[in-house]
Design an enzyme around this catalytic site. Sequence first.
Site, PDB file in Angstrom:
ATOM      1  N   THR A 189      28.616 -25.472  14.955  1.00  0.00           N
ATOM      2  CA  THR A 189      28.054 -26.178  16.095  1.00  0.00           C
ATOM      3  C   THR A 189      29.200 -26.564  17.017  1.00  0.00           C
ATOM      4  O   THR A 189      30.321 -26.787  16.564  1.00  0.00           O
ATOM      5  CB  THR A 189      27.276 -27.419  15.628  1.00  0.00           C
ATOM      6  OG1 THR A 189      26.747 -28.082  16.753  1.00  0.00           O
ATOM      7  CG2 THR A 189      28.141 -28.394  14.854  1.00  0.00           C
ATOM      8  N   GLU A 333      23.480 -30.189  12.064  1.00  0.00           N
ATOM      9  CA  GLU A 333      23.953 -30.997  10.938  1.00  0.00           C
ATOM     10  C   GLU A 333      22.810 -31.488  10.047  1.00  0.00           C
ATOM     11  O   GLU A 333      23.047 -32.054   8.987  1.00  0.00           O
ATOM     12  CB  GLU A 333      24.730 -32.219  11.463  1.00  0.00           C
ATOM     13  CG  GLU A 333      26.050 -31.902  12.129  1.00  0.00           C
ATOM     14  CD  GLU A 333      25.926 -31.513  13.610  1.00  0.00           C
ATOM     15  OE1 GLU A 333      24.858 -31.041  14.027  1.00  0.00           O
ATOM     16  OE2 GLU A 333      26.918 -31.677  14.352  1.00  0.00           O
ATOM     17  N   LYS A 441      23.875 -28.792  27.852  1.00  0.00           N
ATOM     18  CA  LYS A 441      23.022 -27.877  27.107  1.00  0.00           C
ATOM     19  C   LYS A 441      22.179 -27.056  28.064  1.00  0.00           C
ATOM     20  O   LYS A 441      21.281 -27.579  28.704  1.00  0.00           O
ATOM     21  CB  LYS A 441      22.142 -28.632  26.127  1.00  0.00           C
ATOM     22  CG  LYS A 441      21.634 -27.714  25.050  1.00  0.00           C
ATOM     23  CD  LYS A 441      21.069 -28.475  23.887  1.00  0.00           C
ATOM     24  CE  LYS A 441      21.014 -27.568  22.674  1.00  0.00           C
ATOM     25  NZ  LYS A 441      20.238 -28.152  21.603  1.00  0.00           N
ATOM     26  N   TRP A 446      25.009 -24.783  24.012  1.00  0.00           N
ATOM     27  CA  TRP A 446      25.949 -25.812  24.441  1.00  0.00           C
ATOM     28  C   TRP A 446      27.010 -25.220  25.363  1.00  0.00           C
ATOM     29  O   TRP A 446      27.510 -24.132  25.122  1.00  0.00           O
ATOM     30  CB  TRP A 446      26.683 -26.401  23.244  1.00  0.00           C
ATOM     31  CG  TRP A 446      25.862 -27.264  22.355  1.00  0.00           C
ATOM     32  CD1 TRP A 446      25.529 -27.014  21.053  1.00  0.00           C
ATOM     33  CD2 TRP A 446      25.284 -28.534  22.671  1.00  0.00           C
ATOM     34  NE1 TRP A 446      24.783 -28.042  20.557  1.00  0.00           N
ATOM     35  CE2 TRP A 446      24.612 -28.989  21.525  1.00  0.00           C
ATOM     36  CE3 TRP A 446      25.257 -29.328  23.819  1.00  0.00           C
ATOM     37  CZ2 TRP A 446      23.934 -30.192  21.479  1.00  0.00           C
ATOM     38  CZ3 TRP A 446      24.579 -30.528  23.772  1.00  0.00           C
ATOM     39  CH2 TRP A 446      23.923 -30.951  22.621  1.00  0.00           C
TER      40      TRP A 446
HETATM   41  P1  AMP Z   1      22.067 -28.380  17.990  1.00  0.00           P
HETATM   42  O1  AMP Z   1      22.921 -28.843  16.877  1.00  0.00           O
HETATM   43  O2  AMP Z   1      22.684 -27.310  18.819  1.00  0.00           O
HETATM   44  O3  AMP Z   1      20.708 -28.013  17.504  1.00  0.00           O
HETATM   45  O4  AMP Z   1      21.876 -29.580  19.022  1.00  0.00           O
HETATM   46  C1  AMP Z   1      21.412 -30.827  18.568  1.00  0.00           C
HETATM   47  C2  AMP Z   1      21.223 -31.728  19.749  1.00  0.00           C
HETATM   48  O5  AMP Z   1      20.189 -31.228  20.598  1.00  0.00           O
HETATM   49  C3  AMP Z   1      20.759 -33.112  19.357  1.00  0.00           C
HETATM   50  O6  AMP Z   1      21.838 -33.931  18.986  1.00  0.00           O
HETATM   51  C4  AMP Z   1      20.085 -33.578  20.639  1.00  0.00           C
HETATM   52  O7  AMP Z   1      21.024 -34.064  21.581  1.00  0.00           O
HETATM   53  C5  AMP Z   1      19.466 -32.307  21.168  1.00  0.00           C
HETATM   54  N1  AMP Z   1      18.047 -32.224  20.756  1.00  0.00           N
HETATM   55  C6  AMP Z   1      17.535 -31.642  19.663  1.00  0.00           C
HETATM   56  N2  AMP Z   1      16.193 -31.751  19.617  1.00  0.00           N
HETATM   57  C7  AMP Z   1      15.839 -32.450  20.718  1.00  0.00           C
HETATM   58  C8  AMP Z   1      14.589 -32.897  21.259  1.00  0.00           C
HETATM   59  N3  AMP Z   1      13.427 -32.647  20.656  1.00  0.00           N
HETATM   60  N4  AMP Z   1      14.634 -33.593  22.428  1.00  0.00           N
HETATM   61  C9  AMP Z   1      15.797 -33.851  23.061  1.00  0.00           C
HETATM   62  N5  AMP Z   1      17.001 -33.441  22.614  1.00  0.00           N
HETATM   63  C10 AMP Z   1      17.023 -32.751  21.452  1.00  0.00           C
END
Ligand code: AMP
Length: 542
Positions: A189, A333, A441, A446
Site C-alpha cells: 500500500t 491493512e 486518491k 493513490w
Molecule cells: P486502500 O488501502 O488503498 O484500500 O485505501 C484505504 C483508504 O481508502 C482508507 O484509509 C480510506 O481513506 C479510503 N476509503 C476506503 N473505503 C472508503 C469508503 N467507503 N469511503 C471513504 N473512504 C474510503
Amino acid sequence: MEGLMQRRELLISSIIVHAARHHGEAEVISRREDGSIVRTDYRTIERRARRLVGVLRALGVKYGDRVATLAMNSDRHLELYYAISGMGAVCNTINPRLSTDDIAYIAAHAEDGLIFVDPCFVPLVEAVAPKLAGLLRAVVVLAEPAETPACDLPPGVAPHCYETLLAAAPEEPEWPTFDENTAAAMCYTSGTTGRPKGVLYSHRSAVLHAMMVNFADSIGLRAIDRIAAVVPMFHVNAWGLPYVAPMAGATLIMPGRHLDPANLLGLLNAERATVAASVPTIWLGLIAHLRETGESFRTLTRIVSGGAAFPRALIGEYARLGVSVSHAWGMTESSPIVTFNAPKPATAQLDAEALLDQQAKQGRVVYGVDVRAENEQGAEVPWDGRTPGNLLFRGHWVASSYYRQPETQVGVQGWFPTGDVGVIDEQGFVELTDRTKDLIKSGGEWISSIALENIAIGHPEVAEAAAIATPDEKWGERPLLIVVPRSGCAPEPDDVRKFFEGRTPSWSIPDRVIVTEELPHGATGKVLKSKLRALYANPPKP
Ligand code: AMP
C-alpha cells in the site's frame, strides 16, 4: 481435552476444495485481453491449481517464498491465488498501475523470485527485470503459447508460457497441511513516507475475513448469486472475493482489463450478474453511461462500493434503477472490510431522505474487528455522530505491523491507526469526514503528494511545491499543484505540467498548476495542507 471439537487448520486451499466438491459446476467467467469470454468452473480451477503447485515446485518455489503476480482479474489469476498460497508460499499481487520504480522496489523488498504476468504487462516486467538482478529467476506469461509475446529479459531470467508449463506438470495428489498462521498473500500500500509498505495476510485471517464477508449483513453471497468482481485482484485481494465466491459456491465473473462502462455493462447484463463490487469511480462512469445511452441493468440488484466515499445523490439514482448500494470501509491493512452499511432496526424505518444520509455513511463494524475514534489525547470520543476522532481498528484480519518494518508494530492486541478521521453515530455507524494523510486518491489509485512535489521541485524555475487533492466527479479526487517560483523566475503553469511527462504515470500528473508567492507553513516548518485545501480545493463534502 478428550472429546473436544476437531482442530483443523483454516487454510485457503480448503475453500477451493469445498467449492470443487460441493459447487464443482459453478462457473468462473473471465474476459480475456482480446475481449473473448472464457468459461470454466471451480472443479477445473481446483485441479489446475494442484497442477500449478507442481509448476511452482519445478521452478524452485519453496514454503515461505514470495511469488509475484502482475495481472488483472481472471481464472488464471485465481489459480495462482490458490496454488501459491495453497503450497505455503506467499502470493504478492503487484499493482501494474504503479511506476516501474515502485514495482521494482516492491519486488525487491518482497524478494519475489518469480513474476506471473498478463501479456499486456510484459513491457512492465521487461522494464523492471534488469533492476532485480540476482533475485528474479523466471517470468511466466499468463497465456496460451500462441499468445505469448517474446520477452526481452536479462540473462538468468527465464521466460515461460503458463499453459505450456501447466500442460507438462504433474498434478499434486492433494493439498499440503500446515499452520493456519502461515503467510498466504501480500499487498503493498502507498504510505505517507512515499514508499509502498507491505501487508502480509495469513491463511487464518483470509479465511475468517471471507467467512465474515458472507454474513447476511455483509456482502452475503449465496450459491445462486453471480458476482462481478470488478475490484482488481491486485488491490487488497479484490476485497477477498476470490475466496468469498467459491466459499459460497457463487458464480464468479471477472472483467479482465475491460473496465470501461460500455464493456462492463455488457458483461454484467450478458453474464446475468446479481451483485458487483468496485470503487466509486467505476459506479460513477457506469451511471453516466446509462444516462447517455438509456440502457439499463437486466439482472443486477446490488452493488458494493468501497475505497472512497460513494456520493449520496448517486445512491438514490441507483435505487431508481432497482440497484441498492452498500458502502464498505477498510484498508489494505484490514483485508479490507471493517465496516459494512446494512440497516439496524433503528435505521430500517427511516424516511427516504434520512435513509440516504444513513446509506452514505461507511457502515457499522462487523464481528471479528472493532473500531474506535480517539481525540488527540487518545481518549475515545462519544458516539454522537458529531465529534470527529482519529479512527483506529483491530481484529482477526488487521495487520500487526508492516512487513519488515518492526517500528510500525502495534501488536496483535493493539489498535491500528488508520489515518482516517471520522465520526461514529449512536447506532455505531462510522462516517469518514477527512483523512489525515495527504495522499490523493484518483480512480481508486493513490497518488503520493510527496512524489509530485519532489518532481515539481526538480523544475528549474520552482522553489517550493505542494500537491493537494481536489474533488472530481469522475475520479473522486485529482491532484492540484501549487508552486512558488524561484527568485527572479516566472514559471508557466503549462510548462510545469509538461515537466511531469515521463517522470510519473500520466494519470498522476496534476490537472492544474497554480503559481503563488508563498505557501503557508506550520510551527515545525511543514506546509499547512489544510490551509491550502481551504484556499484552493472545495470541501470534499457538501
Ligand atoms: P486502500 O488501502 O488503498 O484500500 O485505501 C484505504 C483508504 O481508502 C482508507 O484509509 C480510506 O481513506 C479510503 N476509503 C476506503 N473505503 C472508503 C469508503 N467507503 N469511503 C471513504 N473512504 C474510503
